[in-house]
Enzyme design. Sequence first.
Site, PDB file in Angstrom:
ATOM      1  N   ASP A  39       0.283 -11.846   6.284  1.00  0.00           N
ATOM      2  CA  ASP A  39       0.959 -11.051   5.256  1.00  0.00           C
ATOM      3  C   ASP A  39       2.286 -10.486   5.754  1.00  0.00           C
ATOM      4  O   ASP A  39       3.053  -9.918   4.965  1.00  0.00           O
ATOM      5  CB  ASP A  39       0.054  -9.910   4.766  1.00  0.00           C
ATOM      6  CG  ASP A  39      -0.412  -9.006   5.902  1.00  0.00           C
ATOM      7  OD1 ASP A  39      -1.136  -9.507   6.776  1.00  0.00           O
ATOM      8  OD2 ASP A  39      -0.054  -7.816   5.919  1.00  0.00           O
ATOM      9  N   ASN A  40       2.562 -10.660   7.046  1.00  0.00           N
ATOM     10  CA  ASN A  40       3.843 -10.219   7.608  1.00  0.00           C
ATOM     11  C   ASN A  40       4.772 -11.396   7.891  1.00  0.00           C
ATOM     12  O   ASN A  40       5.719 -11.258   8.668  1.00  0.00           O
ATOM     13  CB  ASN A  40       3.618  -9.437   8.906  1.00  0.00           C
ATOM     14  CG  ASN A  40       2.907  -8.117   8.669  1.00  0.00           C
ATOM     15  OD1 ASN A  40       2.916  -7.585   7.561  1.00  0.00           O
ATOM     16  ND2 ASN A  40       2.277  -7.588   9.696  1.00  0.00           N
TER      17      ASN A  40
ATOM     18  N   ARG B 295      14.510  -0.605   2.021  1.00  0.00           N
ATOM     19  CA  ARG B 295      14.614  -1.886   2.713  1.00  0.00           C
ATOM     20  C   ARG B 295      15.142  -2.935   1.743  1.00  0.00           C
ATOM     21  O   ARG B 295      14.673  -3.032   0.604  1.00  0.00           O
ATOM     22  CB  ARG B 295      13.236  -2.298   3.249  1.00  0.00           C
ATOM     23  CG  ARG B 295      13.238  -3.626   3.973  1.00  0.00           C
ATOM     24  CD  ARG B 295      11.924  -3.869   4.674  1.00  0.00           C
ATOM     25  NE  ARG B 295      10.817  -4.081   3.755  1.00  0.00           N
ATOM     26  CZ  ARG B 295       9.538  -4.135   4.118  1.00  0.00           C
ATOM     27  NH1 ARG B 295       9.210  -3.949   5.391  1.00  0.00           N
ATOM     28  NH2 ARG B 295       8.588  -4.335   3.240  1.00  0.00           N
TER      29      ARG B 295
ATOM     30  N   ASP C  26       8.657  -6.444   8.294  1.00  0.00           N
ATOM     31  CA  ASP C  26       7.579  -5.522   8.672  1.00  0.00           C
ATOM     32  C   ASP C  26       7.605  -5.177  10.160  1.00  0.00           C
ATOM     33  O   ASP C  26       6.784  -5.625  10.943  1.00  0.00           O
ATOM     34  CB  ASP C  26       6.208  -6.090   8.279  1.00  0.00           C
ATOM     35  CG  ASP C  26       5.998  -6.066   6.775  1.00  0.00           C
ATOM     36  OD1 ASP C  26       6.590  -5.213   6.108  1.00  0.00           O
ATOM     37  OD2 ASP C  26       5.256  -6.919   6.263  1.00  0.00           O
TER      38      ASP C  26
ATOM     39  N   GLY D 178       0.788  -1.224   0.000  1.00  0.00           N
ATOM     40  CA  GLY D 178       0.000   0.000   0.000  1.00  0.00           C
ATOM     41  C   GLY D 178       0.818   1.272   0.000  1.00  0.00           C
ATOM     42  O   GLY D 178       0.290   2.353  -0.265  1.00  0.00           O
TER      43      GLY D 178
END
Length: 480
Positions: free
Chosen positions: A248-249, A172, A258, A88
Site C-alpha cells: 500500500d506504500n 502533500r 509515505d 486513515g
Amino acid sequence: MTLSFTARWRDELPATYTALLPTPLKNARLIWYNDELAQQLAIPASLFDATNGAGVWGGETLLPGMSPVAQVYSGHQFGVWAGQLGDGRGILLGEQLLADGSTLDWHLKGAGLTPYSRMGDGRAVLRSTIRESLASEAMHYLGIPTTRALSIVTSDTPVQRETQETGAMLMRLAQSHMRFGHFEHFYYRREPEKVQQLADFAIRHYWPQWQDVPEKYALWFEEVAARTGRLIAEWQTVGFAHGVMNTDNMSILGLTIDYGPFGFLDDYDPGFIGNHSDHQGRYRFDNQPSVALWNLQRLAQTLTPFIEIDALNRALDRYQDALLTHYGQRMRQKLGFFTEQKDDNVLLNELFSLMAREGSDYTRTFRMLSHTEQQSASSPLRDTFIDRAAFDAWFDRYRARLRTEAVDDALRQQQMQRVNPAIVLRNWLAQRAIDAAEQGDMAELHRLHEVLRQPFTDRDDDYARRPPEWGKRLEVSCSS
C-alpha cells in the site's frame, strides 16, 4: 490567478472512496510552506497569510472546486495480507488542474478520522509531518521521483503516541496517489471489473498514448514495472532506505511515497534497518530490490483477469532490466566512468567491501572520491580509512581505470559532483529541527529546508559532516 480544481478520481472511480470533510485542529497555525513550489504552481501568496488562520492548510476551508475524499485500498504489510486499509488520516482534497492539462493531487495528511482509520485517531504529529516534508523535498532536489510537501500546520491538539505529541497537518502533492494496494483491494474482493477500471483510469490520465492500443494493459504494466525498477535503483545509489515497503506504500507512477521510518545511510551498512519495528529485517537496505519485485508480483496477480501470464512475466523481467541498467549507469557516474567496462562491478564491490569493513560514511566517501585527480596517488579520502594499505591498493586500480578514458579531471569531477551529493537528510539533522520546532522555534526547520535545496553544493558545516555518535543510534518507527 485563480486556482482550478477538478475531481477526476471522485467522478470516475465511485467505488474507491468515501466523501467527507477534514476535521480541523485546535488553534491551528501555519509554520512552514514551500515558497518555491507555491510559486511554480501559481498559488496566491494571500493563501499563506497567517492572519487568515490555517485556512485550507489546516482543513478549515476548501478552495473552489475541491471535493474531498478518503480513498480505500488494501495491502500486504511485512509480507502478510493485511486486508482493508485506506486513508486513515489523509484526505484527497482535490486535483489541481495545471496549464498543460495534467493534474496534481492535494492530499491533507492528519485531517481527522475517516471510515478507514481502524483503531487510529486520524491525526498526524508534528514530528512525522516535519520528517516527511524534509524527506520528500530532499528527494526531489536529489532528482528522485517523489511526492512533494507544500505546507505544515501545527496546533494545540494533543495526540497520544508513545508519548503525548502535537497534532499537525501536512499538505502533500503528487501527480497521483494511486497505489498497488488500490488494485489489491478489489482483486481480493473478487471484483475484477473494478481492478480493470483502475487500470483504465491510470492509462487514460497518465499514459493516454496507449488508450487505443490493443495491448494497452500489458504496455502499461511494463511501464509500471520499469518505473519501479528505476526508482529502486535511485534509492540504492543515494543510500536511501524507505523502511516500510508495504504494497500500500508503492506508487503506480513510481514515486517515493509515505515517508515514515526512512533513513539515509550514515556508515555504509548494506543490512541497515531504518525501522525499529522491522524485527526480521524485511525492509533492510540491501533487500529493497527484492521486496519491490515481490510487491510487483502481488500487483501482477491482481491483473491476471485481463493480462496474459506471459505478458505479466515479461513486465516483471522489465523491472529487473530497468533496475540493473539504471543502477549500473548511476554507479558508473558516481565513480566517474564514462564508458562501461567488464570489471567495473568488481571495482565497485571492492570499494563497498572496504567501506563496510571500515564503517565508512556512504555519502562522504563518494563525495570525496569525486575530487580525485587521476595522476595523483594521494587523496583526502585515504585519511578516512584505517587500513591504508587496502585503500591504496584499491585506489591504484581505480586511478588506472580512470586513465583508460580520455576524460580530463575537470569534466569527470563535474559529472561526479552532479550525482554524488554533499548533503542528504540524515536522521539527526531532521531530529534537530524537530526538537527545536517542538519548543516553538521554527528557524532550523526553515534553514534545513533551504540547505536541502542544494544537495550537490559542498559545505563545511554540520549539514555535510558525519553525524555525532548519538545521531547514528536514532530509532525511527511507524508511530506517526
